[in-house]
Design a protein around this motif. Structure first.
Motif, PDB file in Angstrom:
ATOM      1  N   ALA A 159      60.192  67.908  20.790  1.00 10.87           N
ATOM      2  CA  ALA A 159      60.791  67.756  22.117  1.00 10.87           C
ATOM      3  C   ALA A 159      60.455  68.976  22.977  1.00 10.87           C
ATOM      4  CB  ALA A 159      62.305  67.595  22.001  1.00 10.87           C
ATOM      5  N   ILE A 184      59.851  62.429  22.572  1.00 11.68           N
ATOM      6  CA  ILE A 184      61.269  62.708  22.356  1.00 11.68           C
ATOM      7  C   ILE A 184      61.952  61.388  21.998  1.00 11.68           C
ATOM      8  CG2 ILE A 184      63.354  63.689  23.378  1.00 11.68           C
ATOM      9  CD1 ILE A 184      61.691  65.201  25.354  1.00 11.68           C
ATOM     10  N   ILE A 201      58.497  68.840  26.502  1.00 14.68           N
ATOM     11  CA  ILE A 201      59.078  69.383  27.746  1.00 14.68           C
ATOM     12  C   ILE A 201      58.116  70.386  28.377  1.00 14.68           C
ATOM     13  CG2 ILE A 201      60.940  70.851  28.651  1.00 14.68           C
ATOM     14  CD1 ILE A 201      62.810  69.422  26.566  1.00 14.68           C
ATOM     15  N   LEU A 255      73.566  69.336  18.888  1.00 14.90           N
ATOM     16  CA  LEU A 255      72.223  69.341  18.279  1.00 14.90           C
ATOM     17  C   LEU A 255      72.179  69.794  16.815  1.00 14.90           C
ATOM     18  CD1 LEU A 255      70.265  70.874  21.336  1.00 14.90           C
ATOM     19  CD2 LEU A 255      70.465  68.451  20.713  1.00 14.90           C
ATOM     20  N   PHE A 297      66.344  77.150  23.217  1.00 14.34           N
ATOM     21  CA  PHE A 297      66.189  75.781  23.723  1.00 14.34           C
ATOM     22  C   PHE A 297      66.986  75.563  25.022  1.00 14.34           C
ATOM     23  CE2 PHE A 297      66.837  71.045  23.384  1.00 14.34           C
ATOM     24  CZ  PHE A 297      65.501  70.696  23.381  1.00 14.34           C
ATOM     25  N   GLN A 298      68.170  76.144  25.117  1.00  8.74           N
ATOM     26  CA  GLN A 298      68.984  75.949  26.336  1.00  8.74           C
ATOM     27  C   GLN A 298      68.293  76.526  27.574  1.00  8.74           C
ATOM     28  OE1 GLN A 298      70.834  78.602  27.971  1.00  8.74           O
ATOM     29  NE2 GLN A 298      72.392  77.500  29.172  1.00  8.74           N
ATOM     30  N   LEU A 302      63.695  70.025  16.739  1.00  8.83           N
ATOM     31  CA  LEU A 302      63.579  70.114  18.198  1.00  8.83           C
ATOM     32  C   LEU A 302      62.179  70.509  18.662  1.00  8.83           C
ATOM     33  CD1 LEU A 302      66.947  71.927  19.122  1.00  8.83           C
ATOM     34  CD2 LEU A 302      66.412  69.490  19.339  1.00  8.83           C
ATOM     35  N   ILE A 347      73.632  67.418  27.632  1.00  8.74           N
ATOM     36  CA  ILE A 347      73.652  68.883  27.752  1.00  8.74           C
ATOM     37  C   ILE A 347      73.292  69.309  29.177  1.00  8.74           C
ATOM     38  CG2 ILE A 347      72.544  71.031  26.956  1.00  8.74           C
ATOM     39  CD1 ILE A 347      72.152  69.589  24.206  1.00  8.74           C
ATOM     40  N   HIS A 373      77.631  77.122  27.117  1.00  5.95           N
ATOM     41  CA  HIS A 373      76.608  76.074  27.119  1.00  5.95           C
ATOM     42  C   HIS A 373      75.886  76.028  25.759  1.00  5.95           C
ATOM     43  CE1 HIS A 373      73.806  73.770  30.160  1.00  5.95           C
ATOM     44  NE2 HIS A 373      74.444  72.966  29.361  1.00  5.95           N
ATOM     45  N   TRP A 390      63.228  73.893  32.867  1.00  5.74           N
ATOM     46  CA  TRP A 390      62.682  72.557  33.115  1.00  5.74           C
ATOM     47  C   TRP A 390      63.360  71.921  34.337  1.00  5.74           C
ATOM     48  CZ3 TRP A 390      64.742  67.996  29.782  1.00  5.74           C
ATOM     49  CH2 TRP A 390      64.041  66.811  30.064  1.00  5.74           C
ATOM     50  N   ALA A 444      75.699  72.961  23.196  1.00  2.65           N
ATOM     51  CA  ALA A 444      74.409  72.509  22.670  1.00  2.65           C
ATOM     52  C   ALA A 444      74.419  72.543  21.140  1.00  2.65           C
ATOM     53  CB  ALA A 444      73.273  73.370  23.228  1.00  2.65           C
ATOM     54  N   LEU A 490      65.675  74.184  28.769  1.00  2.79           N
ATOM     55  CA  LEU A 490      66.215  73.069  29.559  1.00  2.79           C
ATOM     56  C   LEU A 490      66.507  73.509  30.995  1.00  2.79           C
ATOM     57  CD1 LEU A 490      68.693  71.367  27.019  1.00  2.79           C
ATOM     58  CD2 LEU A 490      66.283  70.813  27.462  1.00  2.79           C
ATOM     59  N   LEU A 491      67.073  74.705  31.153  1.00  5.54           N
ATOM     60  CA  LEU A 491      67.372  75.185  32.514  1.00  5.54           C
ATOM     61  C   LEU A 491      66.086  75.400  33.307  1.00  5.54           C
ATOM     62  CD1 LEU A 491      70.423  77.636  32.371  1.00  5.54           C
ATOM     63  CD2 LEU A 491      70.376  75.167  32.254  1.00  5.54           C
TER      64      LEU A 491
END
Lengths: 200, 200
Positions: free
Chosen positions: A182, B2, A186, A51, A141-142, A179, B13, A43, A148, A47, A145-146
């Motif tokens: 963002a 964003i 988030i 990115l 960052f990954q 990033l 992603i 993953h 979030w 990404a 996202l998870l």
């Protein structure tokens, strides 16, 4: 007939299959099962290629970034995952555990490759090059996202608040400045939705 | 705040996280649970950087190979895994299912990136370049290693014999000629150990 060189390379590929059994503290989005290091590494690769432009480094060597990302967690086969919000004792021993693991695992490879793979992993650990810094940024960052998309699963588990998460995201400023906004948006959304405490 | 561009990239992603839930017919070596496409893709990346020298192509563009390997299975999020030894009906519809999936999934990205990622995936599918052929070879060699180390798990499940496995390994001749002898030796060992039928 398999050459000794290829035999060592195959032994390494077979050995690191075990990365699929090292589980992290984050949950995957769709299944809500715990993420393992191998799928996490994929993953991150994904990404990284999506990115790369946010590294702010037109000369970024993306092949080197991918080599780092592919290899960055293999030491956890021996050393285990050290969770982001774990206690000081675990973090204190992390470096030594991972160095020993790197000696053993990269040592399975033919000597020239053992050296070059170890150099890539050392470069990642030392965070001094643009590639290492971008790889670290993506590695922060990954999981954001998870978290979030799983209502703050690992934040709740470790009972962490906004300040610790912001601190955790610090590598983005250097490694992927594009990033940062963002990431902040988030985190604000996660606080507003009740996934993350505003205090501490 | 964003940007719309980054929003689309993040959506992609997040969406492809689902690759962690697409299961293959092979078993992982240590855990003996079924392998998923995301960890498989990572294991191919790893194998590609270890085995690149066997492509027999000094000019091999390894970054392109890794892009292919990272992306090669994402279409299976919509199209499902089509097992190596599945029936003709499944194989007949595979192409259309995967094309539709590629349209939808890569279409999540900003237009320029959608185009370049789709081009990489198309190049992989068309098997015309050295990079595509090497990526395909690795995508055959890694499951061979898993079958070898799990007493022929997926061969037994589909009741296949040596001839079908050799046919399955054909992409190695073009894509990684330096691995052909090792592949043959591993298959012979698997037959000798009773993991694979000599007949058919």
């Amino acid at each position: 007939m398999i050459s000794e060189r290829l035999e060592r390379q195959i032994r390494f590929i077979v050995e690191v299959d075990a990365l699929k059994d090292v589980f992290r503290q984050t949950q995957n989005i769709r299944s809500r099962r715990m993420e393992n290091d191998a799928e996490h590494s994929w993953h991150l690769c994904l990404a990284a290629i999506v990115l790369a432009e946010y590294a702010g480094q037109p000369q970024l060597d993306l092949l080197k970034v991918l080599r780092m990302v592919i290899l960055h967690d293999v030491v956890e086969i021996d050393a285990g995952d050290t969770p982001a919000y774990s206690d000081a004792a675990q973090i204190a021993t992390q470096h030594d555990r991972e160095q020993r693991a790197a000696d053993r695992l990269f040592g399975l490879l033919p000597e020239d490759q053992a050296r070059s793979f170890r150099a890539i992993w050392d470069e990642f650990e030392e965070k001094r090059t643009a590639e290492a810094r971008f790889a670290h940024a993506v590695d922060r960052f990954q999981p954001l996202l998870l978290n979030w998309k799983t209502e703050g699963h690992s934040w709740r588990k470790f009972d962490v608040g906004k300040d610790r998460v912001f601190k955790r995201m610090a590598p983005l400023s250097d490694g992927a400045p594009g990033l940062v906004e963002a990431m902040q948006a988030i985190i604000e959304e996660c606080i507003a939705k009740g996934y993350l405490r505003r205090a501490g």
